[in-house]
Scaffold this motif. Structure first.
Motif, PDB file in Angstrom:
ATOM      1  N   GLN A   9       0.833  -1.205   0.000  1.00 33.17           N
ATOM      2  CA  GLN A   9       0.000   0.000   0.000  1.00 33.17           C
ATOM      3  C   GLN A   9       0.866   1.253   0.000  1.00 33.17           C
ATOM      4  O   GLN A   9       0.601   2.205  -0.746  1.00 33.17           O
ATOM      5  CB  GLN A   9      -0.918  -0.003   1.223  1.00 33.17           C
ATOM      6  CG  GLN A   9      -1.855   1.198   1.284  1.00 33.17           C
ATOM      7  CD  GLN A   9      -2.512   1.339   2.656  1.00 33.17           C
ATOM      8  OE1 GLN A   9      -1.839   1.282   3.686  1.00 33.17           O
ATOM      9  NE2 GLN A   9      -3.820   1.521   2.674  1.00 33.17           N
ATOM     10  N   TYR A  10       1.916   1.237   0.821  1.00 37.13           N
ATOM     11  CA  TYR A  10       2.785   2.412   0.903  1.00 37.13           C
ATOM     12  C   TYR A  10       3.478   2.698  -0.432  1.00 37.13           C
ATOM     13  O   TYR A  10       3.613   3.861  -0.831  1.00 37.13           O
ATOM     14  CB  TYR A  10       3.832   2.228   2.001  1.00 37.13           C
ATOM     15  CG  TYR A  10       4.833   3.361   2.080  1.00 37.13           C
ATOM     16  CD1 TYR A  10       4.408   4.667   2.333  1.00 37.13           C
ATOM     17  CD2 TYR A  10       6.186   3.142   1.877  1.00 37.13           C
ATOM     18  CE1 TYR A  10       5.310   5.713   2.394  1.00 37.13           C
ATOM     19  CE2 TYR A  10       7.099   4.183   1.936  1.00 37.13           C
ATOM     20  CZ  TYR A  10       6.652   5.465   2.187  1.00 37.13           C
ATOM     21  OH  TYR A  10       7.548   6.508   2.234  1.00 37.13           O
ATOM     22  N   GLN A  11       3.898   1.667  -1.132  1.00 33.91           N
ATOM     23  CA  GLN A  11       4.564   1.882  -2.417  1.00 33.91           C
ATOM     24  C   GLN A  11       3.633   2.552  -3.422  1.00 33.91           C
ATOM     25  O   GLN A  11       4.067   3.384  -4.222  1.00 33.91           O
ATOM     26  CB  GLN A  11       5.084   0.549  -2.968  1.00 33.91           C
ATOM     27  CG  GLN A  11       6.256  -0.018  -2.187  1.00 33.91           C
ATOM     28  CD  GLN A  11       7.399   0.961  -2.026  1.00 33.91           C
ATOM     29  OE1 GLN A  11       7.834   1.598  -2.994  1.00 33.91           O
ATOM     30  NE2 GLN A  11       7.906   1.106  -0.799  1.00 33.91           N
ATOM     31  N   VAL A  12       2.362   2.208  -3.371  1.00 38.15           N
ATOM     32  CA  VAL A  12       1.381   2.836  -4.265  1.00 38.15           C
ATOM     33  C   VAL A  12       1.131   4.294  -3.879  1.00 38.15           C
ATOM     34  O   VAL A  12       1.010   5.168  -4.735  1.00 38.15           O
ATOM     35  CB  VAL A  12       0.052   2.042  -4.247  1.00 38.15           C
ATOM     36  CG1 VAL A  12      -1.028   2.794  -5.035  1.00 38.15           C
ATOM     37  CG2 VAL A  12       0.249   0.646  -4.831  1.00 38.15           C
ATOM     38  N   LEU A  13       1.088   4.568  -2.586  1.00 40.07           N
ATOM     39  CA  LEU A  13       0.724   5.902  -2.098  1.00 40.07           C
ATOM     40  C   LEU A  13       1.928   6.723  -1.633  1.00 40.07           C
ATOM     41  O   LEU A  13       1.767   7.813  -1.101  1.00 40.07           O
ATOM     42  CB  LEU A  13      -0.262   5.764  -0.913  1.00 40.07           C
ATOM     43  CG  LEU A  13      -1.564   5.009  -1.198  1.00 40.07           C
ATOM     44  CD1 LEU A  13      -2.376   4.855   0.082  1.00 40.07           C
ATOM     45  CD2 LEU A  13      -2.388   5.716  -2.265  1.00 40.07           C
ATOM     46  N   LYS A  14       3.118   6.219  -1.874  1.00 41.74           N
ATOM     47  CA  LYS A  14       4.336   6.784  -1.294  1.00 41.74           C
ATOM     48  C   LYS A  14       4.516   8.279  -1.557  1.00 41.74           C
ATOM     49  O   LYS A  14       4.763   9.062  -0.633  1.00 41.74           O
ATOM     50  CB  LYS A  14       5.563   6.034  -1.827  1.00 41.74           C
ATOM     51  CG  LYS A  14       6.886   6.458  -1.196  1.00 41.74           C
ATOM     52  CD  LYS A  14       8.050   5.631  -1.753  1.00 41.74           C
ATOM     53  CE  LYS A  14       9.341   5.903  -1.003  1.00 41.74           C
ATOM     54  NZ  LYS A  14       9.739   7.312  -0.978  1.00 41.74           N
TER      55      LYS A  14
END
Length: 374
Positions: A9-14
């Motif tokens: 999730q973090y990689q998508v919203l980073k």
């Protein structure tokens, strides 16, 4: 494979999250910052209630709700027996007695028949005053509020919706956190809408209660920071977490809730003839905090969990022990009705990996192991 993949999730919203956090640090707007009030407005609008008051965590949210209703010594508060400890812990911490109620075999949420029987028993004994029920939207699906609220109204009980796992769930389009007289949620990282630390919120349409909650969460303050007009607590959502939640709420609304429901539907199609899959009631919508199957016995459940582990597939048991067996409640008179279903479910439930970013091939691997096991 991750049970709930926060890294994906973090990689998508980073880029959005990093920018939001950097802005808070640049402005040095760390406590009760502008983004906190913005988030509260956004959450209230999403849920469909007048007031959202953020706080330090989901447990504090329940405590603030109980304080606002003046729950204390001599009061009985009804709590599902199959839930996380905080649902009953907060009641006991306020000096009241949690009265445990059995759950449904299908949805695993509070059983209305058991709830009403527990009220009768408490009233007949005459030692405690029935004051409220803490419903729990377990694993993402709201409780059966049409019946629960009907019973609560008949006996003069307040309804506290514990939607720590239920944010995003709905009944006929009406969203979780809007069903209680006061409703609460948690932003613990693994929840349907989670921050990168602790966080929580309280929701209500009652203007007076909202004012009380805002006071209680900051040391019982009055109109001025140093004018304390009641005894409160220190429970604020910090601005960095609010900034993260603003980014995540947008993704949650736009695609995450749909994606996790699609993942659940895939499990349902492939597992429905193999194990007992989760039941979602007609007109209900789940946010799938967990995808929990029910096996025939503890032996079978443990054996399946071991097979999953051999294949490096994470799984969890929510919950291994019912509330009425918790040591902390041993000296309290918390049991008025049979709690057989809760006790049995604790021996047979197993939660599988699910989240909005789960890959289909990972789900297929889980499904293959279960099919081969059965």
């Amino acid at each position: 494979m991750q049970f709930r993949d926060l890294q994906a999730q973090y990689q998508v919203l980073k880029s959005q999250i990093d920018s939001a956090v950097t802005a808070v640090m640049t402005d040095a707007d760390f406590i009760s910052g502008r983004k906190v009030s913005e988030l509260e407005e956004q959450l209230a609008a999403y849920v469909g209630v007048k007031h959202c008051i953020s706080c330090g965590n989901g447990t504090d949210a329940l405590t603030l709700a109980l304080m606002t209703l003046d729950i204390g010594a001599g009061d009985a508060v009804f709590v599902p027996d199959f839930t996380f400890f905080a649902s009953g812990e907060t009641v006991a911490y306020e000096g009241a007695v949690p009265i445990f109620v059995d759950v449904r075999e299908d949805t695993l949420n509070i059983c209305s028949d058991s709830f009403e029987k527990a009220i009768w028993k408490v009233k007949k004994e005459g030692k405690l005053i029935p004051r409220a029920v803490v419903t729990v939207d377990l694993f993402g699906q709201p409780a059966d509020y049409s019946r629960i609220k009907e019973i609560a109204k008949e006996y003069g009980l307040a309804v506290i919706e514990d939607a720590a796992q239920g944010f995003g769930g709905a009944i006929d389009g009406k969203r979780a956190c809007s069903f209680g007289d006061i409703s609460t949620t948690s932003f613990f990282p693994a929840k349907p809408l989670g921050c990168y630390g602790d966080g929580g919120a309280v929701f209500t349409d009652n203007d007076k209660w909202a004012e009380l909650i805002r006071s209680y969460r900051i040391h019982g303050k009055g109109t001025d920071k140093y004018d304390n007009i009641r005894i409160g607590v220190n429970s604020r959502l910090d601005t960095i977490q609010a900034a993260i939640l603003q980014v995540k709420l947008k993704a949650f609304e736009e695609y995450e809730l749909l994606a996790v429901n699609q993942a659940a539907e895939f499990y349902n199609r492939e597992l429905k003839d193999v194990v007992k899959i989760p039941t979602v009631m007609e007109g209900f919508y789940s946010s799938w905090a967990q995808y929990t199957i029910v096996l025939d016995s503890e032996t079978e459940r443990d054996a399946l969990q071991e097979q999953l582990k051999v294949q490096n597939i994470p799984s969890m048991i929510y919950y291994p022990k019912p509330m009425h067996e918790q040591t902390a409640f041993a000296d309290m008179d918390c049991c008025k009705v049979e709690l057989d279903r809760s006790s049995s479910l604790c021996k047979r439930v197993l939660s599988l990996p699910i989240h909005p970013y789960i890959k289909k091939e990972d789900q297929e691997k889980v499904i293959e192991v279960i099919h081969h096991f059965k």
